[in-house]
Design a protein around this motif. Structure first.
Motif, PDB file in Angstrom:
ATOM      1  N   VAL B 183       0.819  -1.208   0.000  1.00 19.93           N
ATOM      2  CA  VAL B 183       0.000   0.000   0.000  1.00 19.93           C
ATOM      3  C   VAL B 183       0.859   1.268   0.000  1.00 19.93           C
ATOM      4  CG1 VAL B 183      -0.248   0.175   2.503  1.00 19.93           C
ATOM      5  CG2 VAL B 183      -2.076   0.994   1.027  1.00 19.93           C
ATOM      6  N   ALA B 184       2.055   1.172   0.536  1.00 18.20           N
ATOM      7  CA  ALA B 184       2.919   2.359   0.555  1.00 18.20           C
ATOM      8  C   ALA B 184       3.248   2.809  -0.869  1.00 18.20           C
ATOM      9  CB  ALA B 184       4.196   2.064   1.328  1.00 18.20           C
ATOM     10  N   ASP B 185       3.422   1.852  -1.773  1.00 15.15           N
ATOM     11  CA  ASP B 185       3.712   2.211  -3.163  1.00 15.15           C
ATOM     12  C   ASP B 185       2.527   2.920  -3.799  1.00 15.15           C
ATOM     13  OD1 ASP B 185       6.186   1.019  -2.919  1.00 15.15           O
ATOM     14  OD2 ASP B 185       5.450  -0.928  -3.592  1.00 15.15           O
ATOM     15  N   LEU B 186       1.355   2.391  -3.506  1.00 20.17           N
ATOM     16  CA  LEU B 186       0.137   3.001  -4.039  1.00 20.17           C
ATOM     17  C   LEU B 186      -0.024   4.420  -3.477  1.00 20.17           C
ATOM     18  CD1 LEU B 186      -2.450   2.565  -5.677  1.00 20.17           C
ATOM     19  CD2 LEU B 186      -3.475   1.533  -3.663  1.00 20.17           C
ATOM     20  N   TRP B 187       0.247   4.523  -2.219  1.00 20.28           N
ATOM     21  CA  TRP B 187       0.125   5.821  -1.559  1.00 20.28           C
ATOM     22  C   TRP B 187       1.090   6.834  -2.155  1.00 20.28           C
ATOM     23  CZ3 TRP B 187      -3.002   7.536   2.458  1.00 20.28           C
ATOM     24  CH2 TRP B 187      -2.623   8.735   3.065  1.00 20.28           C
ATOM     25  N   LYS B 188       2.297   6.386  -2.426  1.00 20.78           N
ATOM     26  CA  LYS B 188       3.295   7.292  -2.981  1.00 20.78           C
ATOM     27  C   LYS B 188       2.836   7.856  -4.310  1.00 20.78           C
ATOM     28  CE  LYS B 188       7.599   5.780  -3.027  1.00 20.78           C
ATOM     29  NZ  LYS B 188       8.632   4.747  -3.038  1.00 20.78           N
ATOM     30  N   VAL B 189       2.233   7.014  -5.088  1.00 17.57           N
ATOM     31  CA  VAL B 189       1.758   7.475  -6.388  1.00 17.57           C
ATOM     32  C   VAL B 189       0.655   8.501  -6.200  1.00 17.57           C
ATOM     33  CG1 VAL B 189       0.516   6.773  -8.450  1.00 17.57           C
ATOM     34  CG2 VAL B 189       2.377   5.383  -7.591  1.00 17.57           C
ATOM     35  N   ILE B 190      -0.224   8.205  -5.277  1.00 14.44           N
ATOM     36  CA  ILE B 190      -1.391   9.063  -5.131  1.00 14.44           C
ATOM     37  C   ILE B 190      -1.041  10.378  -4.443  1.00 14.44           C
ATOM     38  CG2 ILE B 190      -3.654   9.246  -4.013  1.00 14.44           C
ATOM     39  CD1 ILE B 190      -3.875   6.213  -4.458  1.00 14.44           C
ATOM     40  N   MET B 191      -0.264  10.320  -3.452  1.00 17.06           N
ATOM     41  CA  MET B 191      -0.014  11.525  -2.664  1.00 17.06           C
ATOM     42  C   MET B 191       1.432  11.983  -2.674  1.00 17.06           C
ATOM     43  SD  MET B 191      -2.639  12.837  -1.400  1.00 17.06           S
ATOM     44  CE  MET B 191      -4.115  12.352  -2.263  1.00 17.06           C
ATOM     45  N   GLY B 192       2.307  11.125  -3.103  1.00 18.80           N
ATOM     46  CA  GLY B 192       3.710  11.506  -3.027  1.00 18.80           C
ATOM     47  C   GLY B 192       4.203  11.535  -1.593  1.00 18.80           C
ATOM     48  N   LEU B 193       3.496  10.849  -0.726  1.00 18.03           N
ATOM     49  CA  LEU B 193       3.850  10.828   0.686  1.00 18.03           C
ATOM     50  C   LEU B 193       3.738   9.414   1.208  1.00 18.03           C
ATOM     51  CD1 LEU B 193       1.689  13.860   1.766  1.00 18.03           C
ATOM     52  CD2 LEU B 193       4.160  13.860   1.542  1.00 18.03           C
ATOM     53  N   ALA B 194       4.497   9.117   2.224  1.00 15.37           N
ATOM     54  CA  ALA B 194       4.373   7.809   2.851  1.00 15.37           C
ATOM     55  C   ALA B 194       3.282   7.873   3.906  1.00 15.37           C
ATOM     56  CB  ALA B 194       5.686   7.401   3.487  1.00 15.37           C
TER      57      ALA B 194
END
Lengths: 589, 498
Positions: B183-194
């Motif tokens: 999910v961290a990878d998905l989050w990075k794409v969406i928000m650019g944040l961990a």
């Protein structure tokens, strides 16, 4: 490094074309095009090209190569298409390291890990996509490496002023290494704009160079292996493209300066040019990371670190021992490669490499400090690859080793056979009893073998696990299981020898040593071990019974003629005429 | 060409925000996307379509029993997991896929309605999945005006079972996107944040000259990269059709990078069309958990033991972030999957379902797959009871995602679940020891009043007729899957259409 004049390329191509025609003439076939592949990738039935002397007609094909498929002519026809392939993360890291000297670990630290499919390798084009997180991470990695541009500047910048010669000199030199071919003038002009931007912003030359570096690393010509394609046709690769193929096959990286020089001078496309470079590349220690990736992925031991076992029963199965097990197998491969061990002997070689910890786990008489080479005598229950802890633990299938798991793995990964799935109506529980006193995995396996509908298929792969019954889920040898059942190692397998003409026969064995001897001579093992490097290098699943049948036969024959080692299998892939051409994949691939 | 004033308004606001932020960087890439983006006729919600997969299956017996709302002695009747969504979904069974011998073969037919191609080890889809059919035919050039064309996310185990775990396929049989597992990878794409244990932290738009210069440099590097990809993506680039398509895919995904440079969606408007900006902000995971934080013991391809509660938390994090991607209009098409087809897993710990503690049996072969394969007509057998527990657990996870969508406001004031077509399905039907793909369960959301909700129906038809009926009802001109029989499509449409 200067660009080669077009005329020199033309001469090289002409020479190659003449060579192709000469060899075609020798085999009595004439192709309609200079490439020797009939000119079209679309119709595979009317191609009349020749592999030249790849498999000499005047020499008997060694039995290990198996029979020539019935419908194979003197030509393998054009290769099946693969299409554009992204570099694996490891390939990208190694390429960047080699090309620029910049520490490229941010790539492996940031980019999402490549996945491996059942087809075997991470180099498979089908999974080498660029997801959004890959692209974001690539940008991050390039950004984090840019401050290290000094290393690249020291190598490639002729001067450090905002002047045409300095800017273009740097772009051309680093671009050549990263794109694996000279940049076009328009590209040089486009990348120079980043220097201009840095200058306009009042920054130093080095800042501009960092921006150029970031753009180059994210460009398609770095991150993809681009080979120009002709729609619906087969195209001969140019020298730069051949150099790239050779280096990725041999080192898992882009070409080094020597190979680029051979491409630039045209020497690579001259007679024996490829073989000369191939000898150098495959003998260089830098081939070791490629070989180790290949071995790990082929045997499925790269996932060993993620495997956990019941901590009470397998307390010794620590991260450290897992790493030792992997190292054992990789050292084994290193030696097999260096000594050109024939493929069959991978199953029977009487040596291994073990840490002191692993040697104790194996019960060796005199464990020594460090990773040490051990000779395995007749009395040892271990020999070759398949009694090594890494392979046995990786494919045990649970805390109690499962016959089906180990058998199917062996059948698929080591013999390259495809098990047939059970029909939809099959009762998967037929005659299966809970394990315990009097019932072992072998008991249930034999019940499956006797049940008509199950036995037909299970007889193909269950017996491949039977000799390993005495190795527990982390590869320790024991003659009795925790329930007090005596464990066996004898059995009866369906074996395919060199004289069987494709028809397997039943062979019995009394222990793992005899089984390993049978495997070493089983043509399916040799065939599989030759197929795997091709699969690894081409980046696609192969069709041994379809469009790749003739190609694979030629690889087997060539490998067998030259001594039958794994290194020769890699060499056969690189020297095969297919390695010199590209076929555009149709839109429906 | 889209003439929606709403859409234009949002874009201009976005551009304005850029200007106000002092980062005078044009965004040609995004603007270019809008120049050819149309929704078709003006409407209050854009075309979206998502598929949700759960492993193994829901037998027809459980389908019928669940409709009666009667839990068994163990309180598990899988369809009860959807009880709170009763008015939001249509529930269907009796939909058949082509017979299959493996989980890879059954898994690849879900949402495509056609058997896969290739050998056991290299199965590709036999045709496009319904989300891709709608993307390709619902937007000019087959591209939606979003940063990510197709978003896939999943929790599953055996990473080598490629075709078991992909449920969004292009018409060439290739997976349209690789699923995010972490999910961290998905989050990075969406928000650019961990993930940081709370909602997204906005990246402040700054007046700082150094930051402005950095943004300019970032943008210029990206421009340079994009122009290289465009060169190779073109007909004259010297690549064949498949290779060009791979370059074009990369070009598409570069938009994620551009999105990231634009900052988080919540404050600035980001890629949001006309979904209320508060929706984009309010969907952050409440208690995020990463896959790497979940202990998986007894690993091996067939033998994993996992804490059910931890895995549920992991899934919920994934579902929340995926919902956020929809809410922020980062994507309009894709799949989210709870486990891969044929996954073996033994759930440990006690799980609570509708207030009743559920304990999964543990021991050899006590995994979802084995229980499902051992089901019979005897619903009181241990296999049936345990399989129902597992399927209930799976469907409860699916329900969590759907309920999440039902908490997010869409453009027209309804919820995302109300307005977005979402189809839920699984791989197997009848249960038992084979791999029967007869009577496969499907659920379908209302799609802004286009499909019936609060209904159930037992079909006896090929699933591809169901998919085609959906496509047609959504007003998209395309056929897909095995069945090209327009009359059969209409017959199904008459049942599901509102």
């Amino acid at each position: 490094m200067k660009l080669v004049e077009t005329k020199r390329f033309a001469r090289a191509f002409a020479l190659l074309s003449i060579m192709s025609l000469v060899s075609i003439g020798c085999s009595g076939k004439v192709s309609s095009d200079a490439s020797g592949y009939g000119g079209s990738g679309g119709d595979r039935t009317d191609t009349t090209g020749s592999p030249g002397d790849f498999v000499p007609d005047d020499e008997p094909t060694p039995p290990a190569a198996g029979p020539r498929p019935a419908d194979c002519g003197p030509s393998p026809g054009p290769p099946l298409p693969t299409g554009l392939r992204r570099l694996t993360v490891e390939e990208a890291r190694r390429s960047l390291d080699l090309a620029t000297g910049i520490d490229a670990r941010p790539l492996t630290e940031r980019l999402p890990k490549d996945v491996r499919t059942h087809e075997g390798f991470r180099t498979n084009v089908g999974v080498l996509t660029a997801s959004p997180d890959f692209i974001v991470a690539l940008d991050e990695a390039a950004r984090s490496m840019a401050p290290s541009i000094e290393t690249a500047l020291a190598r490639f910048a002729p001067c450090r002023m905002f002047q045409t010669a300095c800017e273009e000199g740097f772009i051309r030199e680093i671009g050549l290494r990263l794109f694996r071919r000279p940049l076009e003038e328009a590209q040089v002009t486009a990348f120079r704009k980043l220097f201009t931007l840095a200058k306009d912003q009042g920054d130093a030359f080095e800042v501009g160079a960092g921006l150029v570096f970031r753009a180059l690393v994210q460009s398609p010509q770095f991150i993809y292996r681009i080979e120009r394609e002709e729609e619906g046709a087969t195209r001969m690769l140019d020298a730069w493209e051949v150099a790239s193929r050779l280096s990725f096959l041999s080192w898992g990286t882009g070409p080094d300066d020597q190979l680029l020089a051979a491409a630039e001078s045209g020497a690579l496309l001259e007679k024996d040019g490829v073989s000369i470079e191939l000898d150098r590349l495959l003998s260089d220690p830098r081939s070791q990371p490629m070989l180790r990736s290949f071995a790990s992925e082929w045997l499925g031991i790269d996932e060993l670190a993620n495997i956990r076992r019941d901590s009470a029963r397998y307390a010794v199965f620590t991260d450290a021992i897992k790493a030792d097990m992997q190292e054992e197998t990789l050292r084994f491969f290193d030696e097999a490669w260096e000594t050109d061990l024939p493929i069959g002997e991978l199953a029977t070689a009487p040596f291994t490499w073990a840490s002191e910890r692993l040697a104790k786990l194996y019960g060796f008489a005199s464990p020594k400090p460090g990773v040490t080479r051990y000779d395995l005598g007749e009395g040892e229950p271990r020999l070759g690859l398949f009694t090594q802890g890494s392979f046995l633990a990786a494919h045990a299938g649970g805390d109690i080793p499962k016959v089906v798991e180990r058998g199917v793995t062996f059948f698929k990964s080591i013999l390259c056979q495809l098990p047939v799935d059970p029909p939809a109506s099959t009762d998967l529980t037929l005659n299966q009893k809970p394990l315990g006193p009097g019932v072992t995995e072998r008991t249930n396996s034999e019940a499956r073998l006797k049940a008509g509908v199950c036995g037909v298929c299970h007889s193909q792969f269950d017996p491949l696990a039977h000799p390993y019954e005495r190795y527990d889920a982390i590869g320790r040898y024991m003659e009795m299981d925790p329930s007090g059942n005596a464990l066996r190692q004898d059995g009866l397998m369906s074996w395919q020898g060199p004289d069987d003409n494709g028809e397997p026969t039943d062979r019995s064995y009394t222990n793992v040593r005899e089984f390993s001897e049978l495997i070493s001579k089983d043509t399916r093992f040799f065939s599989c071990a030759v197929q795997k490097p091709a699969q690894f290098a081409l980046g696609r699943g192969l069709e041994p019974d379809g469009g790749d049948a003739c190609y694979l036969f030629e690889l087997r024959a060539r490998t067998a003629i030259r001594g039958g080692s794994l290194r020769e299998a890699f060499r056969a892939v690189a020297e095969h005429p297919h390695f010199r051409v590209v076929v555009a994949a149709p839109a429906s691939l | 060409m889209n003439t929606s004033p709403k859409y234009k308004k949002v874009l201009s606001r976005r551009t304005l925000l850029r200007g106000a932020g002092g980062v005078a960087v044009a965004l040609p890439f995004l603007e270019e996307m809008t120049s050819h983006s149309v929704w078709g006729a003006p409407q209050d919600v854009p075309l979206r379509f998502f598929t949700v997969f759960f492993a193994h299956g829901l037998t027809p017996a459980w389908f019928r029993a669940g409709l009666n709302g009667m839990p068994d002695a163990n309180a598990t009747q899988p369809l009860l997991a959807f009880a709170d969504l009763k008015g939001k979904l249509g529930l269907y069974s009796g939909l058949h896929q082509t017979s299959s011998g493996t989980h890879a073969q059954s898994g690849v037919q879900v949402f495509t309605g056609i058997a896969g191609k290739g050998s056991t080890d290299s199965i590709r889809a036999g045709g496009a999945s319904i989300d891709q059919v709608l993307l390709k035919n619902g937007y000019p050039g087959g591209r939606a005006p979003t940063a990510v064309q197709t978003l896939c996310a999943a929790t599953f185990f055996n990473t080598r079972n490629y075709s078991n775990q992909r449920h969004s396929w292009r018409d060439d049989g290739q997976a349209s996107a690789q699923p995010y597992e972490e999910v961290a990878d998905l989050w990075k794409v969406i928000m650019g944040l961990a993930p940081a244990g709370g909602g997204p932290t906005p990246v402040p738009v700054t007046q700082d000259p150094a930051a402005q210069k950095k943004a300019l440099y970032d943008k210029s590097v990206l421009d340079s990269v994009v122009s290289e990809y465009k060169r190779w993506a073109g007909q004259g680039g010297g690549l064949g059709a498949t290779s060009r398509r791979r370059i074009a895919d990369h070009l598409d995904e570069l938009r994620a990078l551009e999105l990231r440079m634009a900052g988080p969606a919540g404050e600035s408007g980001g890629m949001t069309g006309s979904i209320p900006l508060s929706s984009c902000k309010s969907t952050a995971p409440v208690s995020p958990l990463l896959r790497s934080q979940v202990e998986i013991s007894g690993a091996g391809s067939n033998d994993r033991v996992v804490d059910a509660l931890k895995w549920e938390q992991l899934w919920r994090t994934m579902a929340d972030v995926y919902a956020m991607a929809i809410a922020c209009d980062i994507t309009r098409f894709g799949n989210i999957s709870f486990q891969g087809a044929g996954d073996h897993v033994r759930w440990d710990s006690t799980w609570s379902f509708r207030g009743t503690p559920i304990k999964f049996a543990l021991g050899a072969e006590s995994n979802h797959l084995s229980w499902y394969h051992n089901t019979s007509s005897n619903e009181q057998s241990q296999a049936n009871i345990e399989a129902r527990k597992h399927t209930t657990f799976s469907m409860a996870q699916v329900a969590y995602f759907l309920k999440k969508l039902d908490t997010i406001a869409a453009e027209n004031g309804k919820t995302l679940l109300d307005t977005t077509p979402v189809i839920v399905s699984t791989e197997l039907g009848d249960g038992g020891s084979g791999h029967s793909t007869q009577n496969v369960f499907h659920a379908l959301s209302g799609a802004n009043g286009k499909f019936k909700t609060g209904v159930s129906h037992m079909f006896d038809t090929h699933a591809s007729n169901f998919y085609n009926a959906i496509v047609k009802t959504l007003g998209v001109s395309a056929t897909m899957g095995l069945s090209r029989d327009a009359m059969a499509h209409d017959a199904v449409a008459n049942v599901i259409k509102a």
